[in-house]
Design a protein around this motif. Sequence first.
Motif, PDB file in Angstrom:
ATOM      1  N   LEU A   1      45.638  38.477 -41.749  1.00 15.07           N
ATOM      2  CA  LEU A   1      46.695  38.608 -42.706  1.00 15.07           C
ATOM      3  C   LEU A   1      46.362  38.005 -44.074  1.00 15.07           C
ATOM      4  CD1 LEU A   1      50.137  37.499 -40.723  1.00 15.07           C
ATOM      5  CD2 LEU A   1      49.342  39.787 -41.568  1.00 15.07           C
ATOM      6  N   ALA A   2      45.514  36.813 -44.042  1.00  9.58           N
ATOM      7  CA  ALA A   2      45.081  36.354 -45.246  1.00  9.58           C
ATOM      8  C   ALA A   2      44.125  37.274 -46.103  1.00  9.58           C
ATOM      9  CB  ALA A   2      44.185  34.847 -44.939  1.00  9.58           C
ATOM     10  N   LEU A   3      43.075  37.763 -45.280  1.00 11.89           N
ATOM     11  CA  LEU A   3      42.158  38.860 -45.768  1.00 11.89           C
ATOM     12  C   LEU A   3      42.994  40.038 -46.295  1.00 11.89           C
ATOM     13  CD1 LEU A   3      39.276  38.806 -43.192  1.00 11.89           C
ATOM     14  CD2 LEU A   3      39.304  37.627 -45.471  1.00 11.89           C
ATOM     15  N   ALA A   4      44.019  40.603 -45.582  1.00 14.08           N
ATOM     16  CA  ALA A   4      44.695  41.844 -46.055  1.00 14.08           C
ATOM     17  C   ALA A   4      45.395  41.278 -47.422  1.00 14.08           C
ATOM     18  CB  ALA A   4      45.749  42.003 -45.181  1.00 14.08           C
TER      19      ALA A   4
ATOM     20  N   SER B   1      45.634  42.299 -53.267  1.00  9.36           N
ATOM     21  CA  SER B   1      45.768  41.672 -54.513  1.00  9.36           C
ATOM     22  C   SER B   1      44.607  41.835 -55.302  1.00  9.36           C
ATOM     23  CB  SER B   1      45.848  40.004 -54.195  1.00  9.36           C
ATOM     24  OG  SER B   1      47.004  39.608 -53.676  1.00  9.36           O
ATOM     25  N   TYR B   2      43.279  41.846 -54.984  1.00  7.01           N
ATOM     26  CA  TYR B   2      42.298  42.326 -55.579  1.00  7.01           C
ATOM     27  C   TYR B   2      42.407  43.601 -56.235  1.00  7.01           C
ATOM     28  CZ  TYR B   2      37.371  43.215 -57.253  1.00  7.01           C
ATOM     29  OH  TYR B   2      36.530  43.680 -57.740  1.00  7.01           O
TER      30      TYR B   2
ATOM     31  N   ASN C   1      42.934  45.005 -60.490  1.00  9.92           N
ATOM     32  CA  ASN C   1      41.992  45.797 -60.979  1.00  9.92           C
ATOM     33  C   ASN C   1      42.527  47.310 -61.047  1.00  9.92           C
ATOM     34  OD1 ASN C   1      39.502  43.772 -61.475  1.00  9.92           O
ATOM     35  ND2 ASN C   1      40.173  43.419 -59.624  1.00  9.92           N
ATOM     36  N   MET C   2      43.565  47.462 -60.974  1.00 12.46           N
ATOM     37  CA  MET C   2      43.970  48.828 -60.855  1.00 12.46           C
ATOM     38  C   MET C   2      43.812  49.676 -62.197  1.00 12.46           C
ATOM     39  SD  MET C   2      47.791  50.514 -59.827  1.00 12.46           S
ATOM     40  CE  MET C   2      47.639  49.805 -58.037  1.00 12.46           C
TER      41      MET C   2
END
Length: 341
Positions: free
Chosen positions: A308-311, A316-317, A321-322
Motif C-alpha cells: 500500500l505504501a509503494l502504491a 502521488s508521483y 508530474n501529470m
Amino acid sequence: SLFCLFLGVCGGEFSVLRSPQSVVFRDGSWPIPGERIPDVAALTMGFSVEEDLPWPGLGVGDLFHRPQATVLVTVKGVDKLPVKGFSYPIENAVPFSLDSVANAIHTLFSEETPVVLQLAPSEERVYMVGKANAVFEDLSVTLRQLRNRLFQDSSILSSLPLNSLSRNNEVDLLFLSELQVLHDIASLLSRHKHLAKDHSPDLYSLELSGLEEVGKRYGEDSQQFKDASQILVDSLQKFADEMFNLYGGNAVVEVVAVKEFNSPLSRKTRSILQASQSKNENPYNLAYPYNYDYSVIFNIVLWMMIGLALAVIVISYNLWNMDPGYDSIIYRMTNQKIRMD
C-alpha cells in the motif's frame, strides 16, 4: 481451568472408521507416532499445527471443505480391534491429548454452538465446553447414573446379545455402561440435529476402559473377553455409522486401541457446565503464550502495508508530474482561452 488429560500409549493401532471425501487417508501400514495423533485430528479439521506432519497416511484433501466433527474413541486393554477402515500401527508411545484441538474450537467458535465433549465413563471424568452444554446435561457420567441407565427400558440391554456376559457382574456392567454412553450420545445428537448442521466444528473424545477390566477379571483367553471384544467392535461400527450419518457424511470417526497406559493421568478439574474464567488467572503477570500463527499474520500485515505504501508513492508521483496537455477537456479549454486572451 481447562481439563488436561495425558495418556501414555504403549503400542496399539490407530484406525479410521469413517471419513468424508474431503479428508484423504491412504491405505498402508505406515506407523504413526503416538504424540502426533492430536495433530492428525487438528489437520483433518483444518487447524494449524506447530510442526509439519511428514506422515504419508494423511493426504492433503480438500482445503475448502473441512469435516464438521471429529470423533476419537480410545479403547484400553487391547492392541488392535478388527474394525473396518484404514488402520495404522502406533509407534513411540508417549502421552497425548486433544486439548489443543478443543482449545482451538473454543477460541475460534466461542460465539457459536460447538460441541466439545471429552469423557471417560469408568473414571467419571467429563469435560464439556461451549454453548451446547445443555444438550448433554442429561448424559449419564457417574457410575451410579450409568448403572441406573442400563436397567431402564430404553437401554441397550434389551437389544444387545450378551452371550457369556452377565447382568449381575459389576465388571460386565461397567463394560456395558460405556457402550450405553456411545448409544446415548448419538441419541441426544439425533434429537438436536441443529448442532450437527451449524457452522462450528465439533469434537468428541471418549476413553473406554471396560474391555480392559473384563480382560483382568476373566483373562484375555476367556470367552467373556472374546464376546466383549466382538460386542465392542459391533458397537463402535454402529456408533461410527450413526455419527457419520448425523453429520451428513461430513465427520471423521477414529479409534485408538492400546494395551495399557503407563503414564499417570494428570489433569486440572473443571465442572461439567462451562465456568467463567478467574480474574486471578495470571497472578505473576506473565506474557501471553506464543501463538504459532503470529509469523503468518505478521508477514501478511507487513507486506500488505509495504504494498500500500509503494502504491501511494507511485500514484502521488504520477499525479504531481501529470502533463495537463494530455489530460481532460478542461485543460484543453483552459489553454484555448489563454491563447484567445
